[in-house]
Scaffold this active site. Structure first.
Site: not given
Ligand code: AMP
Length: 403
Positions: A95, A9
């Protein structure tokens, strides 16, 4: 050889990561082996990582510095090599904040997809470029692994045109100016847990309140998202840690035309200086505000609760009724007073709060007679990304998505 997946992420100056191993049995959750983060990339960087068994814990400010995302991943790679020598990754799950109108499911990243996602940068200028920097760095650091994009918008792609459209001329909708909704990986994670642990709730009309530093709500019907409080950007909807949530667009015109603020200054105001921080003048952190006896802190919490309760009423109208309200994320999972404040405002719809169960942090905290079930469910976006990535590279090891 175990099947290993790394989740990434990547933000503007941070990279959060987690390492998972595929579990035996299609129904089993991937097993988290380690997680950590690199913060303040390009500044006084800090690397923190911990293996799930407590081993390999690291918390350092590397002397050589971490100038960019590629250097951050090199640091992650070196640490993984130390705690899992010789391990090879089957996949890296990323992500990605924006999948645009077309991506309704995770996808393997190739040159064409990367170019496609690059074109979406104007829709999420504060997040998408950093997500893609993380992808490029991972392509260099883990060339043997399949790179999988997991979109925060994908879970909401089934919204009707009515729920997606702004009351603007049609050509803006066609140009991609629509309500997309975000936090999709979190909602998907919560929906999967509901399906496993409370199938009768999953089947009904549910509002999930993702209340963290970023905050939104989604309306789910039978596990599918039908509406979200977040719209074109992750600014819309609820009061957040530093973001303003829903605001009269006339305020923006005033700021530009009368206060003569430039657009960068307005963006900084709305994204970084508003929300709990701006209203309280004290902190963006709910724990800090809850511990303060300053009336401005109380006012900020009251506004947070008020806007959340009103948004729940709004989504209940979309769902034409409400069977359950589910709380998740940092505030939703941990703040009994915020959960109680929102639930009490929904008493007229039939929500009956079990004060003691809520204060004790019980997973279900509505009275048995309550028309609306009140629950808290932990979210795990990283595990959701790992599931998606495993479904791509090792489909036999993971059950189909819970929807
Ligand atoms: P997240 O973005 O999901 O990590 O959530 C961060 C938010 O959760 C911050 O505002 C924290 O203050 C809040 N939070 C975490 N633990 C608690 C707690 N025990 N009570 C109140 N708020 C909390």
């Amino acid at each position: 050889m175990p099947t290993l997946v790394l989740t990434l992420n990547a933000g503007s100056s941070s990279v959060k990561f987690a390492l998972f191993e595929a579990a035996d049995g299609a129904e089993a959750e991937p097993v988290r082996l380690a997680s950590g983060q690199v913060e303040a990339i390009g500044g006084t960087a800090r690397f923190q990582a911990r293996a799930a068994d407590g081993g390999g814990a690291t918390d350092t400010a590397p002397e050589e510095g971490i100038p960019d995302h590629a250097a951050a991943l090199a640091r992650v790679l070196a640490w993984l090599e130390k705690v899992r020598p010789g391990a090879s990754l089957a996949a890296v799950g990323h992500r990605i904040v924006h999948g645009g109108p077309d991506h309704a499911a995770p996808a393997v990243i190739d040159d064409a997809l990367l170019a496609d996602l690059e074109r979406l940068v104007p829709l999420a200028p504060l997040h998408q470029p950093h997500n893609l920097a993380g992808v490029r760095a991972a392509l260099g650091a883990f060339p043997e692994a399949v790179q999988v994009a997991c979109f925060d918008t994908a879970f909401h792609r089934g919204h009707s045109a009515l729920q997606q459209a702004f009351a603007l001329p049609r050509r803006f909708f066609d140009a991609g100016v629509r309500r997309y909704g975000f936090h999709g990986l979190s909602y998907e994670s919560v929906a999967a847990r509901l399906q496993r642990d409370h199938p009768e709730v999953h089947a009904g009309r549910v509002i999930v309140a993702h209340l963290g530093n970023g905050a939104s709500m989604a309306a789910l019907a039978g596990g599918r998202s039908v509406a979200s409080t977040m719209g074109f950007t992750a600014l819309d909807g609820l009061v957040m840690g530093t973001r303003c949530g829903t605001i009269d667009p006339g305020v923006l015109l005033y700021l530009a035309q009368v206060e003569k603020l430039g657009w960068d200054a307005i963006a900084e105001l709305l994204y970084e200086q508003s929300g709990l921080l701006g209203v309280s003048g004290i902190s963006n952190d709910m724990r800090t505000l809850a511990a303060s006896d300053d009336p401005a802190a109380r006012f900020a919490i009251d506004m947070f609760i008020d806007r959340a309760a009103r948004a729940a009423g709004d989504l209940a109208v979309v769902l034409e009724g409400l069977d359950a309200l589910v709380f998740t994320a940092g505030i939703g999972e941990n703040s009994a007073p915020v959960r109680a404040g929102i639930a009490r405002r929904l008493a007229f719809l039939g929500a009956e709060l079990d004060e003691a169960a809520n204060a004790a942090g019980a997973a279900v905290f509505s009275m048995p007679s309550s028309r609306i079930r009140l629950l808290k469910v932990p979210t795990d976006e990283e595990a959701m990304i790992a599931r998606h990535a495993l479904r791509v590279v090792a489909p036999g090891t993971i059950a189909a998505a819970a929807r």
